[in-house]
Design a protein around this motif. Structure first.
Motif, PDB file in Angstrom:
ATOM      1  N   GLU A 273      -2.448-122.883 -34.750  1.00 42.38           N
ATOM      2  CA  GLU A 273      -2.512-123.019 -33.294  1.00 42.38           C
ATOM      3  C   GLU A 273      -1.514-122.062 -32.644  1.00 42.38           C
ATOM      4  O   GLU A 273      -0.559-121.613 -33.279  1.00 42.38           O
ATOM      5  N   ARG A 274      -1.721-121.790 -31.382  1.00 36.88           N
ATOM      6  CA  ARG A 274      -0.753-121.007 -30.621  1.00 36.88           C
ATOM      7  C   ARG A 274       0.386-121.948 -30.230  1.00 36.88           C
ATOM      8  O   ARG A 274       0.143-122.991 -29.602  1.00 36.88           O
ATOM      9  N   ASP A 275       1.598-121.574 -30.589  1.00 36.91           N
ATOM     10  CA  ASP A 275       2.756-122.437 -30.392  1.00 36.91           C
ATOM     11  C   ASP A 275       3.778-121.827 -29.442  1.00 36.91           C
ATOM     12  O   ASP A 275       3.973-120.605 -29.421  1.00 36.91           O
ATOM     13  N   PHE A 276       4.444-122.683 -28.736  1.00 36.98           N
ATOM     14  CA  PHE A 276       5.534-122.269 -27.855  1.00 36.98           C
ATOM     15  C   PHE A 276       6.705-121.741 -28.679  1.00 36.98           C
ATOM     16  O   PHE A 276       7.069-122.334 -29.703  1.00 36.98           O
ATOM     17  N   VAL A 277       7.312-120.651 -28.215  1.00 35.04           N
ATOM     18  CA  VAL A 277       8.496-120.087 -28.866  1.00 35.04           C
ATOM     19  C   VAL A 277       9.722-120.226 -27.962  1.00 35.04           C
ATOM     20  O   VAL A 277      10.757-120.756 -28.367  1.00 35.04           O
ATOM     21  N   ALA A 278       9.607-119.717 -26.732  1.00 36.82           N
ATOM     22  CA  ALA A 278      10.746-119.724 -25.814  1.00 36.82           C
ATOM     23  C   ALA A 278      10.227-119.629 -24.390  1.00 36.82           C
ATOM     24  O   ALA A 278       9.154-119.093 -24.138  1.00 36.82           O
ATOM     25  N   GLY A 279      11.029-120.157 -23.464  1.00 41.37           N
ATOM     26  CA  GLY A 279      10.679-120.076 -22.051  1.00 41.37           C
ATOM     27  C   GLY A 279      11.917-119.897 -21.206  1.00 41.37           C
ATOM     28  O   GLY A 279      13.028-120.287 -21.601  1.00 41.37           O
ATOM     29  N   ILE A 280      11.727-119.290 -20.032  1.00 38.21           N
ATOM     30  CA  ILE A 280      12.841-119.064 -19.123  1.00 38.21           C
ATOM     31  C   ILE A 280      12.375-119.359 -17.707  1.00 38.21           C
ATOM     32  O   ILE A 280      11.332-118.885 -17.273  1.00 38.21           O
ATOM     33  N   GLY A 281      13.154-120.161 -17.014  1.00 33.14           N
ATOM     34  CA  GLY A 281      12.780-120.555 -15.676  1.00 33.14           C
ATOM     35  C   GLY A 281      13.228-119.552 -14.626  1.00 33.14           C
ATOM     36  O   GLY A 281      13.873-118.543 -14.923  1.00 33.14           O
ATOM     37  N   ARG A 282      12.856-119.858 -13.409  1.00 34.09           N
ATOM     38  CA  ARG A 282      13.236-119.004 -12.290  1.00 34.09           C
ATOM     39  C   ARG A 282      14.758-118.873 -12.191  1.00 34.09           C
ATOM     40  O   ARG A 282      15.278-117.809 -11.845  1.00 34.09           O
ATOM     41  N   SER A 283      15.456-119.949 -12.517  1.00 32.38           N
ATOM     42  CA  SER A 283      16.917-119.963 -12.423  1.00 32.38           C
ATOM     43  C   SER A 283      17.599-119.248 -13.578  1.00 32.38           C
ATOM     44  O   SER A 283      18.808-119.037 -13.551  1.00 32.38           O
ATOM     45  N   GLY A 284      16.815-118.905 -14.590  1.00 31.76           N
ATOM     46  CA  GLY A 284      17.380-118.277 -15.774  1.00 31.76           C
ATOM     47  C   GLY A 284      17.645-119.245 -16.909  1.00 31.76           C
ATOM     48  O   GLY A 284      18.056-118.816 -17.995  1.00 31.76           O
ATOM     49  N   SER A 285      17.426-120.525 -16.669  1.00 28.60           N
ATOM     50  CA  SER A 285      17.613-121.494 -17.741  1.00 28.60           C
ATOM     51  C   SER A 285      16.539-121.283 -18.805  1.00 28.60           C
ATOM     52  O   SER A 285      15.395-120.980 -18.494  1.00 28.60           O
ATOM     53  N   SER A 286      16.930-121.432 -20.069  1.00 28.49           N
ATOM     54  CA  SER A 286      16.024-121.132 -21.164  1.00 28.49           C
ATOM     55  C   SER A 286      15.880-122.318 -22.111  1.00 28.49           C
ATOM     56  O   SER A 286      16.747-123.188 -22.179  1.00 28.49           O
ATOM     57  N   THR A 287      14.776-122.297 -22.835  1.00 29.67           N
ATOM     58  CA  THR A 287      14.503-123.334 -23.826  1.00 29.67           C
ATOM     59  C   THR A 287      13.790-122.694 -25.002  1.00 29.67           C
ATOM     60  O   THR A 287      13.073-121.704 -24.823  1.00 29.67           O
ATOM     61  N   TYR A 288      14.015-123.253 -26.184  1.00 29.22           N
ATOM     62  CA  TYR A 288      13.485-122.672 -27.409  1.00 29.22           C
ATOM     63  C   TYR A 288      12.914-123.736 -28.325  1.00 29.22           C
ATOM     64  O   TYR A 288      13.379-124.886 -28.329  1.00 29.22           O
ATOM     65  N   THR A 289      11.952-123.338 -29.133  1.00 31.86           N
ATOM     66  CA  THR A 289      11.521-124.218 -30.194  1.00 31.86           C
ATOM     67  C   THR A 289      12.608-124.239 -31.263  1.00 31.86           C
ATOM     68  O   THR A 289      13.359-123.257 -31.430  1.00 31.86           O
ATOM     69  N   ASP A 290      12.715-125.330 -31.965  1.00 28.50           N
ATOM     70  CA  ASP A 290      13.837-125.516 -32.890  1.00 28.50           C
ATOM     71  C   ASP A 290      13.939-124.421 -33.953  1.00 28.50           C
ATOM     72  O   ASP A 290      15.032-124.001 -34.332  1.00 28.50           O
ATOM     73  N   SER A 291      12.806-123.929 -34.428  1.00 29.79           N
ATOM     74  CA  SER A 291      12.825-122.992 -35.549  1.00 29.79           C
ATOM     75  C   SER A 291      13.414-121.634 -35.192  1.00 29.79           C
ATOM     76  O   SER A 291      13.738-120.848 -36.092  1.00 29.79           O
ATOM     77  N   VAL A 292      13.575-121.330 -33.900  1.00 28.59           N
ATOM     78  CA  VAL A 292      14.110-120.021 -33.517  1.00 28.59           C
ATOM     79  C   VAL A 292      15.461-120.119 -32.830  1.00 28.59           C
ATOM     80  O   VAL A 292      16.067-119.093 -32.517  1.00 28.59           O
ATOM     81  N   LYS A 293      15.941-121.320 -32.608  1.00 24.39           N
ATOM     82  CA  LYS A 293      17.238-121.493 -31.939  1.00 24.39           C
ATOM     83  C   LYS A 293      18.331-120.794 -32.727  1.00 24.39           C
ATOM     84  O   LYS A 293      18.431-120.919 -33.938  1.00 24.39           O
ATOM     85  N   GLY A 294      19.168-120.048 -32.021  1.00 21.01           N
ATOM     86  CA  GLY A 294      20.244-119.314 -32.663  1.00 21.01           C
ATOM     87  C   GLY A 294      19.832-117.943 -33.185  1.00 21.01           C
ATOM     88  O   GLY A 294      20.691-117.155 -33.575  1.00 21.01           O
ATOM     89  N   ARG A 295      18.532-117.675 -33.217  1.00 22.90           N
ATOM     90  CA  ARG A 295      18.053-116.378 -33.708  1.00 22.90           C
ATOM     91  C   ARG A 295      17.357-115.567 -32.613  1.00 22.90           C
ATOM     92  O   ARG A 295      17.456-114.346 -32.593  1.00 22.90           O
ATOM     93  N   PHE A 296      16.635-116.241 -31.730  1.00 20.90           N
ATOM     94  CA  PHE A 296      15.892-115.571 -30.663  1.00 20.90           C
ATOM     95  C   PHE A 296      16.572-115.821 -29.325  1.00 20.90           C
ATOM     96  O   PHE A 296      17.136-116.898 -29.090  1.00 20.90           O
ATOM     97  N   THR A 297      16.465-114.829 -28.442  1.00 23.42           N
ATOM     98  CA  THR A 297      16.993-114.968 -27.092  1.00 23.42           C
ATOM     99  C   THR A 297      15.971-114.447 -26.088  1.00 23.42           C
ATOM    100  O   THR A 297      15.522-113.303 -26.207  1.00 23.42           O
ATOM    101  N   ILE A 298      15.624-115.276 -25.126  1.00 25.73           N
ATOM    102  CA  ILE A 298      14.716-114.859 -24.062  1.00 25.73           C
ATOM    103  C   ILE A 298      15.553-114.488 -22.841  1.00 25.73           C
ATOM    104  O   ILE A 298      16.573-115.131 -22.543  1.00 25.73           O
ATOM    105  N   SER A 299      15.127-113.439 -22.143  1.00 23.35           N
ATOM    106  CA  SER A 299      15.828-113.025 -20.932  1.00 23.35           C
ATOM    107  C   SER A 299      14.810-112.413 -19.979  1.00 23.35           C
ATOM    108  O   SER A 299      13.682-112.104 -20.375  1.00 23.35           O
ATOM    109  N   ARG A 300      15.220-112.242 -18.734  1.00 21.12           N
ATOM    110  CA  ARG A 300      14.320-111.650 -17.764  1.00 21.12           C
ATOM    111  C   ARG A 300      15.099-110.708 -16.849  1.00 21.12           C
ATOM    112  O   ARG A 300      16.275-110.934 -16.557  1.00 21.12           O
ATOM    113  N   ASP A 301      14.415-109.656 -16.417  1.00 24.16           N
ATOM    114  CA  ASP A 301      14.954-108.702 -15.458  1.00 24.16           C
ATOM    115  C   ASP A 301      13.984-108.684 -14.279  1.00 24.16           C
ATOM    116  O   ASP A 301      12.936-108.035 -14.340  1.00 24.16           O
TER     117      ASP A 301
END
Length: 120
Positions: A44-72
């Motif tokens: 299935e297509r699974d969630f990896v990471a998300g970032i809100g309008r405020s810049g707050s981010s969330t990650y799936t457990d398997s990538v925490k500490g390894r992946f970083t989401i950001s926005r410009d």
């Protein structure tokens, strides 16, 4: 209509890094939450990471500490920095735009995907 174009995928050895980019069209990029999803063959297509309008981010457990989401917001671009890659990270990665300012619900816009392959 919003268009999302991913780039930055490729082949990398385990332990390596990649940075994915997603360029969005339109003037409302900064308003909405953005996310990255992935789909491995037969999965299935699974969630990896998300970032809100405020810049707050969330990650799936398997990538925490390894992946970083950001926005410009000035560049209408969202990034996914992937470090310490593992073979199980191999998948097609999709950029998505949510319907809200926060990460939640089902995104209503999707990119075409970019392949990430991690060799052991």
């Amino acid at each position: 209509q919003v268009q999302l174009v991913e780039s930055g995928g490729g082949l990398v050895q385990a332990g390596g890094s990649l940075r994915l980019s997603c360029a969005a069209s339109g003037r409302t990029f900064s308003t909405y939450a953005m996310g990255w999803f992935r789909q491995a063959p037969g999965e299935e297509r699974d969630f990896v990471a998300g970032i809100g309008r405020s810049g707050s981010s969330t990650y799936t457990d398997s990538v925490k500490g390894r992946f970083t989401i950001s926005r410009d917001n000035a560049k209408n671009t969202v990034y996914l920095q992937m470090n310490s890659l593992k073979p199980e990270d191999t998948a097609v990665y999709y950029c998505a735009r949510y319907q809200y300012t926060f990460v939640g619900g089902t995104p209503n816009y999707w990119g075409q995907g970019t392949q990430v392959t991690v060799s052991s």
